[in-house]
Design a protein around this motif. Structure first.
Motif, short mmCIF file in Angstrom:
data_model
loop_
_atom_site.label_atom_id
_atom_site.label_comp_id
_atom_site.label_asym_id
_atom_site.label_seq_id
_atom_site.Cartn_x
_atom_site.Cartn_y
_atom_site.Cartn_z
N ALA A 80 -7.37 -11.70 -1.33
CA ALA A 80 -6.85 -10.35 -1.11
C ALA A 80 -5.70 -10.05 -2.05
N LEU A 81 -5.45 -8.74 -2.24
CA LEU A 81 -4.33 -8.26 -3.05
C LEU A 81 -3.61 -7.16 -2.30
N GLY A 82 -2.31 -7.11 -2.50
CA GLY A 82 -1.52 -6.04 -1.90
C GLY A 82 -0.36 -5.68 -2.81
N TYR A 83 0.15 -4.47 -2.63
CA TYR A 83 1.31 -4.03 -3.41
C TYR A 83 2.41 -3.59 -2.46
N CYS A 84 3.61 -4.14 -2.65
CA CYS A 84 4.79 -3.75 -1.88
C CYS A 84 5.76 -3.01 -2.79
N ASP A 85 6.30 -1.91 -2.31
CA ASP A 85 7.26 -1.16 -3.12
C ASP A 85 8.61 -1.86 -3.11
N PRO A 86 9.59 -1.41 -3.90
CA PRO A 86 10.91 -2.07 -3.94
C PRO A 86 11.61 -2.13 -2.59
N GLN A 87 11.23 -1.24 -1.68
CA GLN A 87 11.81 -1.26 -0.33
C GLN A 87 11.04 -2.19 0.61
N LEU A 88 10.14 -2.99 0.04
CA LEU A 88 9.37 -4.00 0.76
C LEU A 88 8.46 -3.38 1.83
N ARG A 89 7.81 -2.28 1.45
CA ARG A 89 6.80 -1.66 2.31
C ARG A 89 5.43 -1.87 1.67
N LEU A 90 4.48 -2.28 2.49
CA LEU A 90 3.12 -2.50 1.98
C LEU A 90 2.44 -1.16 1.79
N ILE A 91 2.20 -0.78 0.52
CA ILE A 91 1.66 0.54 0.20
C ILE A 91 0.16 0.48 -0.05
N TYR A 92 -0.27 -0.49 -0.85
CA TYR A 92 -1.69 -0.60 -1.18
C TYR A 92 -2.16 -2.02 -0.86
N LYS A 93 -3.42 -2.12 -0.44
CA LYS A 93 -3.97 -3.44 -0.12
C LYS A 93 -5.49 -3.36 -0.08
N THR A 94 -6.12 -4.52 -0.19
CA THR A 94 -7.57 -4.60 -0.01
C THR A 94 -7.87 -4.73 1.49
N VAL A 95 -9.12 -4.48 1.85
CA VAL A 95 -9.50 -4.55 3.27
C VAL A 95 -9.43 -5.99 3.79
N THR A 96 -9.43 -6.95 2.88
CA THR A 96 -9.37 -8.36 3.28
C THR A 96 -7.94 -8.88 3.42
N PHE A 97 -6.97 -8.00 3.23
CA PHE A 97 -5.57 -8.43 3.26
C PHE A 97 -5.20 -8.83 4.69
N PRO A 98 -4.69 -10.07 4.90
CA PRO A 98 -4.36 -10.54 6.26
C PRO A 98 -3.21 -9.76 6.87
N GLY A 99 -3.36 -9.44 8.14
CA GLY A 99 -2.29 -8.72 8.84
C GLY A 99 -1.04 -9.56 9.02
N GLU A 100 -1.19 -10.89 8.95
CA GLU A 100 -0.02 -11.78 9.13
C GLU A 100 0.91 -11.79 7.92
N VAL A 101 0.44 -11.28 6.79
CA VAL A 101 1.25 -11.29 5.57
C VAL A 101 2.07 -10.00 5.52
N GLU A 102 3.37 -10.15 5.65
CA GLU A 102 4.28 -9.01 5.63
C GLU A 102 5.18 -9.08 4.40
N CYS A 103 5.43 -7.93 3.82
CA CYS A 103 6.24 -7.89 2.60
C CYS A 103 7.64 -8.48 2.82
N LYS A 104 8.30 -8.06 3.89
CA LYS A 104 9.67 -8.50 4.13
C LYS A 104 9.76 -10.01 4.29
N LYS A 105 8.75 -10.58 4.90
CA LYS A 105 8.77 -12.02 5.15
C LYS A 105 8.46 -12.81 3.90
N PHE A 106 7.40 -12.45 3.21
CA PHE A 106 6.93 -13.29 2.12
C PHE A 106 7.63 -13.00 0.80
N VAL A 107 8.06 -11.79 0.58
CA VAL A 107 8.80 -11.52 -0.66
C VAL A 107 10.14 -12.23 -0.62
N LYS A 108 10.81 -12.22 0.50
CA LYS A 108 12.13 -12.85 0.60
C LYS A 108 12.02 -14.38 0.60
#
Length: 213
Positions: A80-108
């Protein structure tokens, strides 16, 4: 036979202990190598997508971004692929993107180094890589790789190690038994020669072992 077992049983025990001690090491090494491989792979994919992705992000072209992500995830390892903006919000993603993956958690936590995440149905590698344009942060690309092949690789490696130690044990056991039998026969032959009186004072005794003399 009893003499042979005195050699074989300790040998088998030692080889078994060594084999079991190596298995956790194999798991750790396989996981470490795989994480480094996926980290490098994530950076390579990001460099490939960067020039196409950044203009689409700046123009908010959702359809084209999702299409770009779908084409990229045709790779069997990239789940899966996803895009998080500089404010760590998930804006774009594939349908296979896991719900457990959060921008704030994994980017930091992960930064540019991938992190292994255990999902209910799979083990995945999550990498977040900063996207920059002229030194300004444009967001983060989140890459999720399927790690099921790592488990298969580790299982195959363990099986090869088992077969290696099995073969090694058979060869060493055969050599050990052969040497023990030859030594025993030589010793018995010398003792029989001595008991028959063909011993110390006869010329033939010169062929006996120095230890027996």
């Amino acid at each position: 036979m009893r003499l042979s077992l005195r050699f074989l049983l300790p040998l088998i025990f030692v080889l078994t202990v060594i084999a079991y001690a190596l298995l956790p090491l194999v798991d750790r090494l396989t996981l470490t190598w795989s994480r480094k491989d996926l980290d490098s792979r994530s950076h390579l994919i990001t460099e490939t997508l960067r020039d196409s992705l950044l203009p689409l992000v700046q123009n908010s072209s959702r359809g084209k971004i999702e299409s770009l992500f779908v084409r990229a995830t045709r790779d069997e390892k990239l789940l899966a692929l996803g895009y998080c903006d500089p404010q760590l919000r998930l804006i774009y993603k594939t349908v296979t993107f896991p719900g457990e993956v959060e921008c704030k958690k994994f980017v930091k936590q992960a930064g540019d180094t991938g992190e292994v995440l255990e999902l209910p149905n799979a083990t995945v590698h999550v990498a977040s890589i900063l996207l920059e344009d002229d030194g300004a942060a444009q967001g983060y690309l989140i890459l999720v790789h399927d790690m099921s092949y790592v488990k298969r690789r580790s299982r195959d490696t363990k099986r090869y190690i088992f077969y290696l130690f099995l073969l090694l044990g058979i060869v060493i056991s055969g050599v050990t038994v052969f040497i023990a039998q030859m030594s025993w026969r030589g010793w018995m032959s010398s003792i029989q020669t001595l008991l028959k009186g063909q011993g110390i004072f006869k010329a033939g005794m010169s062929k006996s072992s120095p230890e027996l003399k």
